[in-house]
Scaffold this motif. Structure first.
Motif, PDB file in Angstrom:
ATOM      1  N   GLY A 468      -7.267   5.047  -8.398  1.00  0.00           N
ATOM      2  CA  GLY A 468      -7.270   5.442  -9.304  1.00  0.00           C
ATOM      3  C   GLY A 468      -6.608   6.697  -8.750  1.00  0.00           C
ATOM      4  O   GLY A 468      -5.703   8.041  -8.739  1.00  0.00           O
ATOM      5  N   VAL A 469      -7.133   7.596  -7.717  1.00  0.00           N
ATOM      6  CA  VAL A 469      -6.915   9.120  -6.966  1.00  0.00           C
ATOM      7  C   VAL A 469      -5.361   8.752  -6.069  1.00  0.00           C
ATOM      8  O   VAL A 469      -4.884   9.985  -6.262  1.00  0.00           O
ATOM      9  CB  VAL A 469      -8.070   8.893  -6.838  1.00  0.00           C
ATOM     10  CG1 VAL A 469      -7.995  10.567  -6.017  1.00  0.00           C
ATOM     11  CG2 VAL A 469      -9.140   9.568  -7.383  1.00  0.00           C
ATOM     12  N   THR A 470      -5.245   7.762  -5.545  1.00  0.00           N
ATOM     13  CA  THR A 470      -4.154   7.831  -4.654  1.00  0.00           C
ATOM     14  C   THR A 470      -3.384   7.434  -4.830  1.00  0.00           C
ATOM     15  O   THR A 470      -2.081   8.272  -4.929  1.00  0.00           O
ATOM     16  CB  THR A 470      -4.351   6.920  -3.449  1.00  0.00           C
ATOM     17  OG1 THR A 470      -4.466   5.863  -4.222  1.00  0.00           O
ATOM     18  CG2 THR A 470      -5.309   7.223  -2.635  1.00  0.00           C
ATOM     19  N   ALA A 471      -3.103   6.642  -6.666  1.00  0.00           N
ATOM     20  CA  ALA A 471      -1.513   5.876  -7.026  1.00  0.00           C
ATOM     21  C   ALA A 471      -1.430   7.477  -7.929  1.00  0.00           C
ATOM     22  O   ALA A 471      -0.538   7.711  -8.464  1.00  0.00           O
ATOM     23  CB  ALA A 471      -1.965   5.010  -7.840  1.00  0.00           C
ATOM     24  N   GLU A 472      -1.974   8.095  -8.615  1.00  0.00           N
ATOM     25  CA  GLU A 472      -1.732   9.313  -9.345  1.00  0.00           C
ATOM     26  C   GLU A 472      -0.658  11.020  -8.284  1.00  0.00           C
ATOM     27  O   GLU A 472       0.095  11.501  -8.910  1.00  0.00           O
ATOM     28  CB  GLU A 472      -3.010   9.819  -9.833  1.00  0.00           C
ATOM     29  CG  GLU A 472      -2.555  11.265 -10.570  1.00  0.00           C
ATOM     30  CD  GLU A 472      -3.747  11.665 -10.873  1.00  0.00           C
ATOM     31  OE1 GLU A 472      -3.907  12.436 -12.245  1.00  0.00           O
ATOM     32  OE2 GLU A 472      -4.860  11.668 -11.149  1.00  0.00           O
ATOM     33  N   GLN A 473      -1.068  10.107  -6.733  1.00  0.00           N
ATOM     34  CA  GLN A 473      -1.072  11.201  -5.874  1.00  0.00           C
ATOM     35  C   GLN A 473      -0.180  10.292  -4.979  1.00  0.00           C
ATOM     36  O   GLN A 473       0.137  11.153  -3.980  1.00  0.00           O
ATOM     37  CB  GLN A 473      -1.757  12.605  -4.959  1.00  0.00           C
ATOM     38  CG  GLN A 473      -2.068  13.213  -6.670  1.00  0.00           C
ATOM     39  CD  GLN A 473      -3.211  14.253  -5.846  1.00  0.00           C
ATOM     40  OE1 GLN A 473      -3.108  15.064  -4.897  1.00  0.00           O
ATOM     41  NE2 GLN A 473      -4.655  13.828  -6.707  1.00  0.00           N
ATOM     42  N   VAL A 474       1.338  10.171  -5.523  1.00  0.00           N
ATOM     43  CA  VAL A 474       1.185   8.575  -4.084  1.00  0.00           C
ATOM     44  C   VAL A 474       2.363   9.702  -3.058  1.00  0.00           C
ATOM     45  O   VAL A 474       2.248   9.363  -1.660  1.00  0.00           O
ATOM     46  CB  VAL A 474       2.671   8.015  -4.984  1.00  0.00           C
ATOM     47  CG1 VAL A 474       3.478   8.320  -5.650  1.00  0.00           C
ATOM     48  CG2 VAL A 474       3.068   6.613  -4.282  1.00  0.00           C
ATOM     49  N   ALA A 475       3.052  10.939  -3.701  1.00  0.00           N
ATOM     50  CA  ALA A 475       3.443  11.560  -2.244  1.00  0.00           C
ATOM     51  C   ALA A 475       2.559  12.076  -1.645  1.00  0.00           C
ATOM     52  O   ALA A 475       3.180  12.068  -0.717  1.00  0.00           O
ATOM     53  CB  ALA A 475       4.636  12.616  -3.279  1.00  0.00           C
ATOM     54  N   ARG A 476       1.875  12.133  -2.288  1.00  0.00           N
ATOM     55  CA  ARG A 476       0.548  13.104  -1.160  1.00  0.00           C
ATOM     56  C   ARG A 476       0.050  11.782  -0.779  1.00  0.00           C
ATOM     57  O   ARG A 476       0.026  12.183   1.721  1.00  0.00           O
ATOM     58  CB  ARG A 476      -0.683  13.815  -2.005  1.00  0.00           C
ATOM     59  CG  ARG A 476      -1.275  14.368  -0.595  1.00  0.00           C
ATOM     60  CD  ARG A 476      -2.501  14.723  -2.203  1.00  0.00           C
ATOM     61  NE  ARG A 476      -3.761  15.695  -1.157  1.00  0.00           N
ATOM     62  CZ  ARG A 476      -5.056  16.090  -1.541  1.00  0.00           C
ATOM     63  NH1 ARG A 476      -4.751  16.096  -2.964  1.00  0.00           N
ATOM     64  NH2 ARG A 476      -5.497  16.669  -0.617  1.00  0.00           N
ATOM     65  N   TYR A 477       0.374  10.819  -0.941  1.00  0.00           N
ATOM     66  CA  TYR A 477      -0.818   9.837  -0.013  1.00  0.00           C
ATOM     67  C   TYR A 477      -0.401   8.739   0.635  1.00  0.00           C
ATOM     68  O   TYR A 477      -0.053   7.974   1.231  1.00  0.00           O
ATOM     69  CB  TYR A 477      -2.543   9.087  -0.944  1.00  0.00           C
ATOM     70  CG  TYR A 477      -3.441   9.613  -1.253  1.00  0.00           C
ATOM     71  CD1 TYR A 477      -4.888  10.899  -0.372  1.00  0.00           C
ATOM     72  CD2 TYR A 477      -3.652  10.834  -2.884  1.00  0.00           C
ATOM     73  CE1 TYR A 477      -5.270  11.549  -0.927  1.00  0.00           C
ATOM     74  CE2 TYR A 477      -4.360  11.700  -2.907  1.00  0.00           C
ATOM     75  CZ  TYR A 477      -5.265  12.376  -2.144  1.00  0.00           C
ATOM     76  OH  TYR A 477      -6.454  12.836  -2.574  1.00  0.00           O
ATOM     77  N   GLY A 478       1.551   8.405  -0.170  1.00  0.00           N
ATOM     78  CA  GLY A 478       2.198   7.539   0.418  1.00  0.00           C
ATOM     79  C   GLY A 478       1.448   6.822   0.049  1.00  0.00           C
ATOM     80  O   GLY A 478       1.008   6.280  -1.156  1.00  0.00           O
ATOM     81  N   TRP A 479       1.792   5.221   1.245  1.00  0.00           N
ATOM     82  CA  TRP A 479       1.934   3.770  -0.087  1.00  0.00           C
ATOM     83  C   TRP A 479       0.402   2.748   0.982  1.00  0.00           C
ATOM     84  O   TRP A 479      -0.590   2.330   0.259  1.00  0.00           O
ATOM     85  CB  TRP A 479       3.357   2.804   0.553  1.00  0.00           C
ATOM     86  CG  TRP A 479       3.264   2.710   2.100  1.00  0.00           C
ATOM     87  CD1 TRP A 479       3.875   3.165   2.839  1.00  0.00           C
ATOM     88  CD2 TRP A 479       2.596   1.636   2.351  1.00  0.00           C
ATOM     89  NE1 TRP A 479       3.486   3.114   4.025  1.00  0.00           N
ATOM     90  CE2 TRP A 479       2.309   1.540   4.140  1.00  0.00           C
ATOM     91  CE3 TRP A 479       2.026   0.505   2.438  1.00  0.00           C
ATOM     92  CZ2 TRP A 479       3.074   1.343   5.039  1.00  0.00           C
ATOM     93  CZ3 TRP A 479       1.176  -0.236   3.368  1.00  0.00           C
ATOM     94  CH2 TRP A 479       2.025  -0.107   4.964  1.00  0.00           C
ATOM     95  N   PHE A 480       0.174   3.312   1.816  1.00  0.00           N
ATOM     96  CA  PHE A 480      -0.909   2.811   2.755  1.00  0.00           C
ATOM     97  C   PHE A 480      -2.346   2.923   1.675  1.00  0.00           C
ATOM     98  O   PHE A 480      -2.802   1.842   1.291  1.00  0.00           O
ATOM     99  CB  PHE A 480      -1.080   2.786   3.948  1.00  0.00           C
ATOM    100  CG  PHE A 480      -2.409   2.534   4.852  1.00  0.00           C
ATOM    101  CD1 PHE A 480      -2.434   1.356   4.915  1.00  0.00           C
ATOM    102  CD2 PHE A 480      -3.576   2.874   4.639  1.00  0.00           C
ATOM    103  CE1 PHE A 480      -3.045   0.232   5.650  1.00  0.00           C
ATOM    104  CE2 PHE A 480      -4.617   2.547   5.542  1.00  0.00           C
ATOM    105  CZ  PHE A 480      -4.249   0.865   5.837  1.00  0.00           C
TER     106      PHE A 480
END
Length: 515
Positions: A468-480
């Motif tokens: 939930g946290v990483t998918a909300e900011q996918v531009a910051r965290y990328g796909w991995f």
């Protein structure tokens, strides 16, 4: 009962559950449902013995009491060699891998198909929705049929339907209605493998053998589902979406002869005095005309188990109050020939009414154990489906702009998570149970299987919150990172699925047929 498990206050066995003792039903002993004496322990108070007690059968090491107890019948699946039982499970698991690809078959190429058919996203999603309706409706009918006539005919029917419907779906062309009905029939073909394979594990194996095998059967079902989008995206881009259907038909067709020739009927109608469970029937109900059954044999302390195999044991004398029962007890049926094992049906497995069995799954949802198992499995399965739906929306659009192949590759994470989850469950399911059995002075309780859900809590929560946290900011965290946390969530899901399936199979032997 020990280790925090509540004592059973009722007297007499509860339908559909195991008995702790194999003593004659005429003894006025409390029978603890689901409880089994698995390991000998000198410190454990011995159960009162009777001249009418049935001598117990052990494994080859003479250390583990076999649960459920096999009969004298050479056609009892528990009497088959272990290699034969493992071959049957391997074939069914391989077919489960093929069958499990059907539900997520369109996950990676939904956008491509929407353009091809000129339909919107909702109409393309209905291809999967109606497919799942076919699975659900057919499952209710098939489990009732399996309880009465066995599972072999359903495995064969499911395989044939998968072959026909997959070839049909690939040849649908631009006909949306034709593809929709092909998907429904695919769901009907999938139903036997989704609903019955875990129950076949219970048919084929003793309690102490089930952990790794149950993990394998669940790995086949869930692992195949998560690996499908990885392949389908590449297949669609390379040779066309139609071949994702054709390949299923080809592989299912290749497996059909193996199922026909090497998967005999695994369901077996056990006598009441030896059954580990009888679903929906009172244990005192006579089977095949046997009334007032009385077993005579040596006590456990005086018997010397034969080490020739799990079904080998000393000759037992029998005495029946009813003369009509004599042929049933004294006559051991001949071993079925190979040709006889190819029959679609080999007799009824239950005298229960088909229509009552058809309706049984619905009130069973009110049973605490069944409701718990459904929630344990269904909650994270629901979250997994939700993540699969939003995955395409997150990565097909900005800022990453994945294509269908790259979106399909995103399922590599959950596939690896499924593999790791089943490795963990396979290693820990029997190991943790054996530790608890030793701490409980050799007494096995089905509740020992529930320990695995603690790992489901850890992995599931880490995966859900992390995704939930990483998918909300996918531009910051990328796909991995989203893919990594998706793997954690799927690992937790399969740990819970194995734990709940093992518990239901061991404690409520017939309930797996109601899912």
């Amino acid at each position: 009962m020990g280790l925090g498990i509540l004592e059973v206050k009722s007297h007499g066995p509860v339908p559909g559950q195991q008995e702790s003792t194999l003593l004659d039903s005429r003894l006025s002993l409390t029978k603890i449902v689901g409880t089994s004496n698995v390991l000998d322990d000198a410190s454990r108070p011995a159960f009162p013995q009777s001249p009418d007690a049935l001598p117990l059968k052990y494994d080859k090491s003479n250390a583990i009491i076999l649960v459920p107890q096999p009969t004298d019948d050479p056609n009892d699946p528990l009497n088959w060699p272990l290699w034969k039982r493992d071959v049957i499970l391997l074939i069914l698991s391989t077919m489960s891998v093929i069958a499990s690809t059907l539900s997520p078959l369109l996950a990676a190429n939904t956008v491509t198909l929407a353009i091809y058919f000129g339909r919107d996203f909702t109409q393309m999603a209905l291809l999967t929705g109606y497919h799942l309706c076919g699975v659900g409706v057919a499952g209710v009918i098939f489990v009732a049929s399996a309880r009465i006539w066995g599972k072999r005919h359903l495995y064969l029917l499911g395989t044939v339907l998968i072959i026909i419907s997959s070839a049909w779906g690939g040849a649908a062309g631009t006909n949306y209605a034709s593809l929709l009905w092909a998907r429904v029939v695919q769901g009907i073909g999938l139903a036997p493998f989704e609903a019955l394979v875990n129950a076949s594990v219970g048919d084929l194996y003793f309690v102490h053998e089930r952990g790794k095998r149950m993990a394998l059967s669940n790995l086949a079902l869930f692992g195949g589902a998560f690996f499908t989008p990885v392949l389908v995206g590449k297949i669609t881009q390379t040779i066309g979406w139609e071949w994702s259907f054709y390949m299923i038909a080809i592989f299912a067709g290749a497996l059909l002869p193996f199922i026909f020739f090497f998967v005999p009927e695994t369901a077996f109608a056990r006598p009441e005095y030896q059954a580990s469970s009888r679903s929906g029937e009172n244990a005192s109900t006579p089977l095949n005309g046997v009334h007032d059954l009385q077993i005579s044999g040596e006590s456990k302390d005086s018997q010397t188990p034969n080490q020739s195999g799990p079904a080998s044991f000393e000759k037992q004398s029998t005495d029946f109050k009813n003369r009509n029962a004599a042929p049933f007890a004294n006559t051991v049926p001949p071993k079925a020939t190979f040709l006889q094992s190819l029959r679609l049906f080999n007799g009824r497995k239950s005298d229960a009414n088909f229509f009552k069995l058809l309706l049984r799954p619905f009130p069973l949802f009110l049973h605490p154990a069944v409701l718990w198992a459904c929630l344990i499995q269904g909650t994270l399965i629901g979250w997994t489906v939700m993540i699969g739906i939003v995955l395409a929306a997150i990565f097909l659009g900005p800022p990453l702009w994945f294509n269908e192949v790259e979106t399909g590759y995103m399922y590599t994470g959950p596939f690896v998570g499924a593999i790791l989850g089943f490795i963990l469950s396979g290693l820990l399911a029997d190991w943790s149970t054996k530790i608890l059995i030793k701490r409980n002075k050799g007494i096995y309780e089905p509740e020992f299987r529930i320990v695995l859900v603690t790992l489901q809590l850890v992995f599931g929560c880490v995966g859900l919150y992390g995704f939930g946290v990483t998918a909300e900011q996918v531009a910051r965290y990328g796909w991995f990172l989203p893919d990594l946390f998706f793997a954690f969530e799927v690992g937790g899901m399969v740990l819970g699925a194995v734990a709940s399936a093992l518990y239901i199979v061991d404690a409520h032997r017939s309930s797996p047929l109601c899912f």
